[in-house]
Design a protein around this motif. Structure first.
Motif, mmCIF file in Angstrom:
data_model
loop_
_atom_site.group_PDB
_atom_site.id
_atom_site.type_symbol
_atom_site.label_atom_id
_atom_site.label_comp_id
_atom_site.label_asym_id
_atom_site.label_seq_id
_atom_site.Cartn_x
_atom_site.Cartn_y
_atom_site.Cartn_z
ATOM 1 N N GLN A 1 -18.311 45.608 17.922
ATOM 2 C CA GLN A 1 -19.393 45.004 17.150
ATOM 3 C C GLN A 1 -20.369 44.221 18.010
ATOM 4 N N THR A 2 -19.879 43.596 19.057
ATOM 5 C CA THR A 2 -20.783 42.753 19.854
ATOM 6 C C THR A 2 -20.764 43.054 21.340
ATOM 7 N N GLY B 1 -22.839 51.227 31.100
ATOM 8 C CA GLY B 1 -21.857 52.276 31.308
ATOM 9 C C GLY B 1 -21.990 53.370 30.278
ATOM 10 N N TRP B 2 -20.977 54.211 30.215
ATOM 11 C CA TRP B 2 -20.997 55.376 29.340
ATOM 12 C C TRP B 2 -19.880 55.287 28.324
ATOM 13 N N CYS B 3 -20.232 55.108 27.093
ATOM 14 C CA CYS B 3 -19.268 55.112 25.997
ATOM 15 C C CYS B 3 -20.035 54.858 24.706
ATOM 16 N N ILE B 4 -19.768 55.659 23.709
ATOM 17 C CA ILE B 4 -20.378 55.412 22.409
ATOM 18 C C ILE B 4 -19.312 54.833 21.483
ATOM 19 N N PRO B 5 -19.673 53.909 20.627
ATOM 20 C CA PRO B 5 -18.693 53.283 19.741
ATOM 21 C C PRO B 5 -17.909 54.289 18.888
ATOM 22 N N GLN B 6 -18.511 55.400 18.518
ATOM 23 C CA GLN B 6 -17.853 56.387 17.664
ATOM 24 C C GLN B 6 -16.633 57.028 18.344
ATOM 25 N N ALA C 1 -3.483 42.923 16.151
ATOM 26 C CA ALA C 1 -4.279 42.138 17.109
ATOM 27 C C ALA C 1 -5.138 43.027 18.002
ATOM 28 N N ALA C 2 -4.596 44.151 18.453
ATOM 29 C CA ALA C 2 -5.386 45.054 19.301
ATOM 30 C C ALA C 2 -6.568 45.604 18.523
ATOM 31 N N ARG C 3 -6.372 45.908 17.265
ATOM 32 C CA ARG C 3 -7.469 46.435 16.438
ATOM 33 C C ARG C 3 -8.540 45.362 16.251
ATOM 34 N N THR C 4 -8.124 44.126 16.058
ATOM 35 C CA THR C 4 -9.074 43.021 15.920
ATOM 36 C C THR C 4 -9.886 42.855 17.195
ATOM 37 N N GLY D 1 -12.830 48.795 26.508
ATOM 38 C CA GLY D 1 -12.296 49.245 25.226
ATOM 39 C C GLY D 1 -10.862 49.737 25.348
ATOM 40 N N LEU D 2 -10.573 50.505 26.403
ATOM 41 C CA LEU D 2 -9.200 50.968 26.621
ATOM 42 C C LEU D 2 -8.237 49.798 26.753
ATOM 43 N N ALA D 3 -8.620 48.818 27.550
ATOM 44 C CA ALA D 3 -7.759 47.660 27.759
ATOM 45 C C ALA D 3 -7.534 46.907 26.452
ATOM 46 N N LYS D 4 -8.575 46.739 25.652
ATOM 47 C CA LYS D 4 -8.426 46.041 24.381
ATOM 48 C C LYS D 4 -7.572 46.832 23.399
ATOM 49 N N CYS D 5 -7.620 48.143 23.499
ATOM 50 C CA CYS D 5 -6.896 49.015 22.582
ATOM 51 C C CYS D 5 -5.418 49.158 22.958
ATOM 52 N N PHE D 6 -5.120 49.380 24.236
ATOM 53 C CA PHE D 6 -3.762 49.743 24.648
ATOM 54 C C PHE D 6 -2.988 48.672 25.403
ATOM 55 N N ALA D 7 -3.644 47.904 26.244
ATOM 56 C CA ALA D 7 -2.928 46.979 27.123
ATOM 57 C C ALA D 7 -2.513 45.722 26.366
ATOM 58 N N GLU D 8 -1.249 45.352 26.513
ATOM 59 C CA GLU D 8 -0.769 44.142 25.848
ATOM 60 C C GLU D 8 -1.040 42.895 26.678
ATOM 61 N N ASN D 9 -1.242 43.056 27.973
ATOM 62 C CA ASN D 9 -1.645 41.933 28.810
ATOM 63 C C ASN D 9 -2.492 42.480 29.955
ATOM 64 N N ARG D 10 -3.132 41.607 30.675
ATOM 65 C CA ARG D 10 -4.083 42.049 31.694
ATOM 66 C C ARG D 10 -3.424 42.792 32.840
#
Length: 90
Positions: free
Chosen positions: A13-14, A21-26, A3-6, A56-65
């Motif tokens: 993608q969107t 801000g500062w962050c590249i998708p790669q 789910a975190a990867r999704t 991105g960090l929150a979507k990757c690592f955090a299981e809840n807000r």
């Protein structure tokens, strides 16, 4: 798929292109393997600026807000001693 990867893939993608801000998708090619190795957990970013990397960090690592914290001076610019991230107002 995890789910975190999704969530992260959807953001890359969107959403990432809609946030300033500062962050590249790669960058996530290096960060996602960390998530796989250490698992989910609380995250924090100090010096968030506009939030592109933090989201991105929150979507990757955090299981809840409640597992994610953004730390910055935000509107208290008198504490922004080096002026980093200050956008001149017209």
């Amino acid at each position: 798929m995890h789910a975190a990867r999704t969530d992260l893939n959807a953001y890359l993608q969107t959403g990432i292109h809609k946030v300033d801000g500062w962050c590249i998708p790669q960058l996530w090619q290096s960060i996602w393997p960390l998530r796989q190795a250490i698992g989910a957990g609380p995250i924090a970013e100090i010096g968030v600026f506009e939030g592109k990397f933090f989201i991105g960090l929150a979507k990757c690592f955090a299981e809840n807000r409640h597992d994610s914290v953004a730390i910055d001076v935000f509107d208290l610019q008198q504490f922004n001693l080096d002026g980093a991230g200050v956008t001149p107002r017209p």
